[in-house]
Scaffold this active site. Structure first.
Site, PDB file in Angstrom:
ATOM      1  N   GLU A 170       5.165 -33.842   2.181  1.00 36.99           N
ATOM      2  CA  GLU A 170       4.032 -33.324   1.558  1.00 36.99           C
ATOM      3  C   GLU A 170       4.520 -32.989   0.035  1.00 36.99           C
ATOM      4  OE1 GLU A 170       0.181 -33.467   3.456  1.00 36.99           O
ATOM      5  OE2 GLU A 170       1.312 -34.848   2.769  1.00 36.99           O
TER       6      GLU A 170
ATOM      7  N   SER B 243      -0.451  -1.905  -6.457  1.00 37.10           N
ATOM      8  CA  SER B 243      -0.315  -3.149  -7.173  1.00 37.10           C
ATOM      9  C   SER B 243       0.172  -2.795  -8.667  1.00 37.10           C
ATOM     10  CB  SER B 243      -1.814  -3.799  -7.447  1.00 37.10           C
ATOM     11  OG  SER B 243      -2.166  -4.171  -6.218  1.00 37.10           O
TER      12      SER B 243
ATOM     13  N   LYS C 247     -14.737  -8.992  -7.704  1.00 34.58           N
ATOM     14  CA  LYS C 247     -13.783  -9.814  -8.656  1.00 34.58           C
ATOM     15  C   LYS C 247     -13.306 -10.804  -7.847  1.00 34.58           C
ATOM     16  CE  LYS C 247     -10.778  -9.254 -12.554  1.00 34.58           C
ATOM     17  NZ  LYS C 247     -10.069  -8.215 -13.295  1.00 34.58           N
ATOM     18  N   ASP C 248     -12.809 -10.227  -6.540  1.00 27.82           N
ATOM     19  CA  ASP C 248     -12.321 -11.303  -5.389  1.00 27.82           C
ATOM     20  C   ASP C 248     -13.254 -12.385  -5.226  1.00 27.82           C
ATOM     21  OD1 ASP C 248      -9.701 -10.334  -5.631  1.00 27.82           O
ATOM     22  OD2 ASP C 248      -9.783  -9.001  -3.882  1.00 27.82           O
TER      23      ASP C 248
ATOM     24  N   HIS D  66       0.729  -1.161   0.100  1.00 29.53           N
ATOM     25  CA  HIS D  66       0.064  -0.057  -0.015  1.00 29.53           C
ATOM     26  C   HIS D  66       0.785   1.329   0.006  1.00 29.53           C
ATOM     27  CE1 HIS D  66      -3.913   2.050   0.727  1.00 29.53           C
ATOM     28  NE2 HIS D  66      -3.213   2.813   1.319  1.00 29.53           N
TER      29      HIS D  66
END
Length: 388
Positions: free
Chosen positions: A273, A207, A229-230, A202
């Site tokens: 894993e 972004s 959208k998320d 931020h």
């Protein structure tokens, strides 16, 4: 709505998830961050719930997990959510890192964001390893024994570190207690680091975007556009996760971990894993124990070299065909390492592992700097020709 802009705490939330200006051309590849935050929330809630019924004792750990599965109301659901979301967490974080490498998210002014992200990744690996030990099945016990024994490769103090981690001379009650305590605490440390990751993003340029150009000229508020959208990808994630939890909850696990731990019987193959297999393959490809441990740790820390290794003039590789080719070779090699990590230590897998390890480190230290400089030269050459 005025309270969101005047209240000290709500004003902060508003600036991050409501009014935060984002580049208008963000694609769905920028949704991994919200999906990872959702995964962390699931892991903390299900983990705290499981901790209410888990008993960190070598005599009762395996039985307490079976008790959760069979006797606790919806215990099976909580446990399967926890174990399958761990796999989803790593799958998404690999996609998140891959997107960052592709679009140059490591470059200034986002270098701090990238560095904190790498620390989060290392802490995720540690937390996942600690959690894998807790069911105290065969693979839990022997996985813990093998991985903690790696510390013995450190000269002079290695064996003391191993005994400190164990709380004795073998994996025992003390080991399980301290692993449980750390596994419980570390997700909250992760949450704090995620907050730092978000603050660093931020406070930097915000972004990036698929074109790699300045997004200052065309921005939209985070809500409602990117919030919805998320939500699209979150609902899709819930759907896919539900398929795993309800229809094939053990497909990503190891059947050996459904056998109670037996210190007298070693499993035929000790493997971690699936999400840790590439680094395990790098560890096993080097005959020297100390060098293997250093290589395994360096494989993760190599991510920190990217801001310095990439000497290209443009952000990201979407318009750089040679770099794009090198990136896809790197991804293919990473998947090969993942497959090799699950194989027995025998020929030809040893040789393939060594070749893949060399390619992995060469990508960061040789290929990326060389290719980016070559592309710079080609751009200069084409610019001169265009002028003439």
């Amino acid at each position: 709505m005025r309270i969101f802009k005047s209240h000290p705490l709500l004003k902060l939330i508003n600036s991050y998830i409501i009014d935060s200006p984002q580049p208008a051309n963000l694609s769905y590849l920028w949704n991994f961050g919200s999906l990872l935050a959702f995964c962390l929330a699931i892991q903390i809630v299900t983990g705290v719930t499981l901790a209410m019924h888990y008993n960190p004792s070598v005599l009762e750990a395996f039985n307490s997990v079976e008790h959760i599965m069979r006797d606790v109301n919806n215990g099976w659901l909580i446990r399967y959510l926890h174990s399958n979301t761990a796999s989803a967490f790593f799958f998404l974080v690999y996609l998140h890192i891959g997107r960052g490498l592709y679009y140059g998210s490591y470059r200034a002014p986002r270098t701090l964001v990238w560095t904190i992200g790498t620390v989060i990744f290392i802490l995720m690996i540690v937390t996942a390893f600690l959690g894998y030990v807790l069911p105290y099945g065969q693979m839990s016990l022997w996985g813990a024994t093998v991985i903690t024994n790696l510390m013995s490769a450190i000269p002079w103090i290695g064996q003391d570190i191993v005994e400190f981690l164990w709380g004795g001379f073998s994996v025992n009650n003390a080991t399980l207690n301290r692993f449980f305590a750390l596994h419980f605490v570390l997700p909250f440390v992760l949450a704090a680091l995620v907050l730092m990751h978000l603050i660093a993003l931020h406070d930097s340029a915000g972004s990036g975007n698929p074109l790699g150009v300045s997004g200052n000229y065309d921005r939209l508020p985070f809500a409602p556009y990117f919030l919805f959208k998320d939500l699209v990808t979150i609902f899709l994630f819930i759907l896919i996760l539900s398929v795993f939890v309800f229809f094939m909850p053990n497909v990503l696990g190891d059947s050996e971990n459904y056998v109670v731990a037996n210190p007298m019987q070693t499993p035929p193959a000790i493997v971690p894993e699936w999400y840790l297999l590439p680094f395990y393959a790098i560890l096993r490809s080097i005959p020297n124990k100390l060098l293997g441990v250093i290589a395994m740790l360096s494989a993760i820390l190599m991510l920190l070299t990217m801001p310095f290794a990439d000497l290209g003039r443009t952000r990201g590789i979407q318009f750089r065909p040679l770099s794009k080719m090198a990136f896809y070779i790197f991804i293919a090699n990473f998947l090969i390492l993942m497959v090799l990590g699950a194989k027995h230590v025998e020929s030809p897998f040893i040789e393939f592992g060594q070749i893949s390890t060399v390619i992995y480190f060469a990508h960061f230290l040789i290929i990326v700097p060389f290719v980016s400089l070559l592309e710079n030269s080609l751009i200069e050459l084409s610019t001169k020709k265009a002028r003439n």
